[in-house]
Design a protein around this motif. Structure first.
Motif, mmCIF file in Angstrom:
data_model
loop_
_atom_site.group_PDB
_atom_site.id
_atom_site.type_symbol
_atom_site.label_atom_id
_atom_site.label_comp_id
_atom_site.label_asym_id
_atom_site.label_seq_id
_atom_site.Cartn_x
_atom_site.Cartn_y
_atom_site.Cartn_z
ATOM 1 N N GLN A 196 28.652 45.591 24.703
ATOM 2 C CA GLN A 196 28.958 47.015 24.650
ATOM 3 C C GLN A 196 28.316 47.755 25.818
ATOM 4 O OE1 GLN A 196 27.624 48.071 20.632
ATOM 5 N NE2 GLN A 196 29.761 48.304 20.008
ATOM 6 N N ARG A 197 27.137 47.297 26.224
ATOM 7 C CA ARG A 197 26.466 47.908 27.373
ATOM 8 C C ARG A 197 27.294 47.737 28.642
ATOM 9 N NH1 ARG A 197 22.702 51.725 28.790
ATOM 10 N NH2 ARG A 197 21.401 51.028 30.540
ATOM 11 N N TYR A 198 27.916 46.582 28.799
ATOM 12 C CA TYR A 198 28.806 46.371 29.936
ATOM 13 C C TYR A 198 29.926 47.404 29.944
ATOM 14 C CZ TYR A 198 26.731 41.806 31.076
ATOM 15 O OH TYR A 198 25.886 40.798 31.455
ATOM 16 N N ARG A 199 30.506 47.651 28.779
ATOM 17 C CA ARG A 199 31.584 48.639 28.682
ATOM 18 C C ARG A 199 31.085 50.020 29.085
ATOM 19 N NH1 ARG A 199 36.738 46.470 28.293
ATOM 20 N NH2 ARG A 199 36.918 44.997 26.542
ATOM 21 N N LEU A 200 29.904 50.392 28.608
ATOM 22 C CA LEU A 200 29.367 51.716 28.907
ATOM 23 C C LEU A 200 29.054 51.884 30.391
ATOM 24 C CD1 LEU A 200 26.952 52.198 25.858
ATOM 25 C CD2 LEU A 200 29.207 53.241 26.213
ATOM 26 N N LEU A 201 28.756 50.761 31.075
ATOM 27 C CA LEU A 201 28.450 50.819 32.507
ATOM 28 C C LEU A 201 29.698 50.799 33.377
ATOM 29 C CD1 LEU A 201 25.321 48.481 32.657
ATOM 30 C CD2 LEU A 201 25.384 50.968 32.835
ATOM 31 N N GLY A 202 30.875 50.831 32.776
ATOM 32 C CA GLY A 202 32.107 50.961 33.544
ATOM 33 C C GLY A 202 32.928 49.704 33.685
ATOM 34 N N SER A 204 35.653 47.065 32.832
ATOM 35 C CA SER A 204 36.885 47.155 32.061
ATOM 36 C C SER A 204 37.833 46.040 32.472
ATOM 37 C CB SER A 204 37.567 48.516 32.275
ATOM 38 O OG SER A 204 37.868 48.707 33.654
ATOM 39 N N ASP A 205 38.697 45.662 31.539
ATOM 40 C CA ASP A 205 39.765 44.696 31.782
ATOM 41 C C ASP A 205 39.222 43.400 32.366
ATOM 42 O OD1 ASP A 205 41.471 46.636 30.804
ATOM 43 O OD2 ASP A 205 41.887 47.455 32.798
ATOM 44 N N ASP A 206 39.805 42.963 33.512
ATOM 45 C CA ASP A 206 39.454 41.655 34.066
ATOM 46 C C ASP A 206 38.001 41.589 34.526
ATOM 47 O OD1 ASP A 206 41.981 40.809 33.557
ATOM 48 O OD2 ASP A 206 42.694 40.947 35.632
ATOM 49 N N SER A 207 37.460 42.674 35.046
ATOM 50 C CA SER A 207 36.053 42.663 35.479
ATOM 51 C C SER A 207 35.129 42.443 34.294
ATOM 52 C CB SER A 207 35.708 43.979 36.183
ATOM 53 O OG SER A 207 36.449 44.122 37.376
ATOM 54 N N LEU A 436 30.099 45.296 39.723
ATOM 55 C CA LEU A 436 31.499 45.291 39.311
ATOM 56 C C LEU A 436 32.428 45.132 40.505
ATOM 57 C CD1 LEU A 436 31.411 48.092 36.578
ATOM 58 C CD2 LEU A 436 31.386 45.620 36.257
ATOM 59 N N TRP A 437 32.026 45.646 41.671
ATOM 60 C CA TRP A 437 32.846 45.462 42.881
ATOM 61 C C TRP A 437 32.868 43.986 43.276
ATOM 62 C CZ3 TRP A 437 31.706 43.592 47.767
ATOM 63 C CH2 TRP A 437 32.696 43.774 48.733
ATOM 64 N N ILE A 438 31.729 43.293 43.147
ATOM 65 C CA ILE A 438 31.684 41.862 43.462
ATOM 66 C C ILE A 438 32.592 41.084 42.512
ATOM 67 C CG2 ILE A 438 30.200 39.825 43.535
ATOM 68 C CD1 ILE A 438 27.896 41.638 44.328
ATOM 69 N N VAL A 439 32.553 41.428 41.235
ATOM 70 C CA VAL A 439 33.406 40.746 40.260
ATOM 71 C C VAL A 439 34.878 40.991 40.581
ATOM 72 C CG1 VAL A 439 34.028 40.554 37.830
ATOM 73 C CG2 VAL A 439 31.637 40.881 38.472
ATOM 74 N N GLY A 440 35.241 42.248 40.857
ATOM 75 C CA GLY A 440 36.627 42.551 41.191
ATOM 76 C C GLY A 440 37.079 41.869 42.469
ATOM 77 N N SER A 441 36.197 41.810 43.480
ATOM 78 C CA SER A 441 36.538 41.132 44.734
ATOM 79 C C SER A 441 36.742 39.643 44.510
ATOM 80 C CB SER A 441 35.428 41.369 45.771
ATOM 81 O OG SER A 441 35.265 42.739 46.036
ATOM 82 N N LEU A 442 35.914 39.049 43.649
ATOM 83 C CA LEU A 442 36.087 37.629 43.334
ATOM 84 C C LEU A 442 37.435 37.378 42.683
ATOM 85 C CD1 LEU A 442 34.984 34.741 43.036
ATOM 86 C CD2 LEU A 442 33.912 35.459 40.890
ATOM 87 N N ASN A 443 37.818 38.216 41.747
ATOM 88 C CA ASN A 443 39.121 38.057 41.085
ATOM 89 C C ASN A 443 40.269 38.188 42.089
ATOM 90 O OD1 ASN A 443 37.850 37.717 38.616
ATOM 91 N ND2 ASN A 443 38.081 39.857 38.019
ATOM 92 N N ARG A 444 40.162 39.146 43.005
ATOM 93 C CA ARG A 444 41.237 39.346 43.992
ATOM 94 C C ARG A 444 41.319 38.171 44.967
ATOM 95 N NH1 ARG A 444 39.259 44.681 43.396
ATOM 96 N NH2 ARG A 444 37.781 44.382 45.113
ATOM 97 N N LEU A 445 40.170 37.670 45.421
ATOM 98 C CA LEU A 445 40.182 36.531 46.343
ATOM 99 C C LEU A 445 40.778 35.292 45.683
ATOM 100 C CD1 LEU A 445 36.720 36.894 48.121
ATOM 101 C CD2 LEU A 445 38.980 37.153 49.160
ATOM 102 N N LEU A 446 40.417 35.050 44.428
ATOM 103 C CA LEU A 446 40.968 33.887 43.745
ATOM 104 C C LEU A 446 42.469 34.052 43.496
ATOM 105 C CD1 LEU A 446 38.162 33.010 41.170
ATOM 106 C CD2 LEU A 446 38.633 31.986 43.391
ATOM 107 N N SER A 447 42.927 35.260 43.292
ATOM 108 C CA SER A 447 44.368 35.486 43.144
ATOM 109 C C SER A 447 45.102 35.133 44.429
ATOM 110 C CB SER A 447 44.634 36.944 42.762
ATOM 111 O OG SER A 447 44.062 37.253 41.515
ATOM 112 N N VAL A 448 44.492 35.458 45.572
ATOM 113 C CA VAL A 448 45.096 35.104 46.861
ATOM 114 C C VAL A 448 45.129 33.593 47.033
ATOM 115 C CG1 VAL A 448 44.828 35.269 49.354
ATOM 116 C CG2 VAL A 448 44.442 37.292 47.931
#
Length: 491
Positions: A196-202, A204-207, A436-448
């Motif tokens: 829940q703390r993760y949710r409160l810190l912003g 969401s979704d795939d991150s 969260l930016w690192i997590v999102g960047s990892l998801n985008r790089l792996l999608s590529v």
């Protein structure tokens, strides 16, 4: 060769004998009791104390019989759990986060009467998604079914529960549960608060899904598309908590608890307790139990200045898990975890040169040389680990990821930053956007990477015989290289 194994890996024959006995026990499903044969073989081993080779064979046969005894007993216990399809009322406590399935919401529960573990598929809806670990669950007129492959993970049954046949309540009675089950539920409730703390810190979704899986072992939020992306690229191992994650945690705690030798016993005790607390926090999966056991033994040996026999540590961890639950041998996570570590321990030294004498050593390398050495080492670890797990991945999932070396160059440094950053963001929320930016960047790089041509080879279905032949071939070739390089001796 016998002397070599006795010196470097004395527990290896013991582990192999126990595994063969467990496989034989589950395959034969003997109806006769094996206890007299086991006792007789142990007595024979004692009587052969003057004949070393015969005594060693008797001991290994005793261990194999012990494996058969444990497997037969486990199978008989499961076989007695026959469900006649009659509806029944049950009272349980939720022990997992709700996981959305195509037509239901899956939750794991513990029966408050005996602590047995069930998998419940609840009718989809907002009420089911609001359940959390520790909530009571009243099931009315449900029909229990055999749980098939879930029995290997400790489940004794499964059931589908319509909307009107269940109700939740708070403060369920846990007096009949064991101390371990009650402790595990308490830690899972704390994990729910951290999620829940993760949710409160912003997040969401795939991150949020990747952060929850990578740091707290909760995969319930992973979508099918995200799972496929990590699977195609060969990065699924960072989503499953293993030695990588506990190793990073151990290094962080070691850095914080650096102490003098006279205080080393206390610091290592704190380290071990912290590692097992984390294992409880994430639900005690097999890969984490294996890693926690090895780290605990490593800490004990370091205090006593004993040599760190890595293969022995791995074998001892396997013995502890298999003696407690023989069904763990057939768990995919157990197999992938142990095979990957064994491949690194046995094959990685083949890629490292022999150390130079002190007089011939070069001066300290430059920063660029250190960086290239680290990259080469990372690629070598990824390669030898893939040699070990690729046949199992192809056997169970029918897939081989062709860009696994490129993927590991991306995900392993990112995993280190995410694990360290997640701990920091819980303490200092201001760093949450960066993590969260690192997590999102990892998801985008792996999608590529997943969209690159021939990113994976699918529809691979090797037989178990082909998998065994592969491992025998790898073992033979690596053994020949060890002998050729002079690190092993046949005498």
């Amino acid at each position: 060769m016998q002397n070599l194994i006795a010196e470097r890996a004395p527990l290896l024959p013991v582990t192999v004998s126990l595994i063969l006995g467990i496989v034989a026990g589950f395959t034969l499903k003997a109806s006769i009791t094996l206890l007299p044969f086991f006792i007789g073989m142990v007595v024979l081993a004692f009587c052969l104390h003057r004949h070393g080779t015969l005594q060693s064979l008797a001991i290994l046969l005793s261990i194999a019989l012990l494996g058969m005894l444990l497997a037969t007993r486990q199978w008989q216990q499961v076989a007695r759990l026959s469900y006649d399809g009659a509806p029944c009322d049950l009272s349980a406590v939720v022990s997992s986060e709700p996981s959305v399935k195509p037509r239901s919401v899956a939750v794991d529960v513990l029966l408050v009467s005996n602590g047995q573990k069930l998998r419940c598929y609840l009718a989809p809806g907002a009420r089911a998604l609001q359940l959390k670990p520790g909530d009571g669950l009243s099931l009315r007129q449900v029909r229990l079914d055999d749980c098939g492959w879930l029995v290997r993970q400790g489940f004794v049954g499964q059931c589908y529960v319509p909307e009107k046949q269940w109700a939740s309540f708070t403060r369920p009675s846990l007096s009949r549960l064991s101390t371990i089950d009650r402790s595990r539920l308490r830690f899972l409730q704390w994990r729910h608060l951290l999620l829940q703390r993760y949710r409160l810190l912003g997040a969401s979704d795939d991150s949020y899904a990747v952060l929850a899986a990578m740091t707290l072992g909760d995969k319930s939020a992973l979508s099918r598309e995200l799972r496929d992306t990590y699977s195609v690229t060969g990065a699924s191992h960072v989503l499953a908590l293993s030695g990588l994650h506990l190793g990073i945690l151990y290094m962080l705690l070691s850095f914080l608890l650096q102490s003098r030798y006279r205080q080393r016993v206390w610091s290592q005790a704190v380290l071990v307790l912290s590692i097992w607390a984390f294992a409880l926090l994430v639900g005690l999966p097999v890969s984490v139990v294996r890693s926690a056991t090895m780290i605990s033994l490593f800490a004990i040996f370091s205090v006593g200045h004993r040599p760190h026999l890595s293969v022995n540590l791995l074998c001892l961890a396997a013995l502890v898990i298999l003696l407690q639950n023989p069904y763990a041998l057939f768990d995919v996570g157990f197999q992938l975890s142990f095979v990957s570590v064994a491949s690194i321990l046995l094959l990685l030294p083949l890629f490292t040169p022999d150390p130079l004498p002190q007089a011939e050593r070069a001066p300290a390398p430059s920063l660029f040389r250190r960086f290239t050495t680290a990259v080469v080492g990372l690629l070598a670890v990824s390669l030898v680990a893939q040699v070990g797990v690729a046949p199992l991945i192809a056997y169970y999932f029918g897939r081989f990821s062709t860009y696994f070396l490129l993927t590991n160059l991306i995900v392993l440094p990112a995993a280190y930053l995410i694990l360290c950053g997640s701990l920091l963001m819980l303490l200092v929320p201001i760093v949450a956007p960066a993590v969260l930016w690192i997590v999102g960047s990892l998801n985008r790089l792996l999608s590529v990477v997943a969209q690159l041509p021939l990113s994976s080879i699918d529809d691979l279905h090797p037989s178990w015989v082909q998998v065994v032949v592969w491992y025998l071939l790898v073992a033979s070739l690596s053994g020949a290289v060890w002998v050729w390089r002079g690190r092993w001796s046949w005498s």
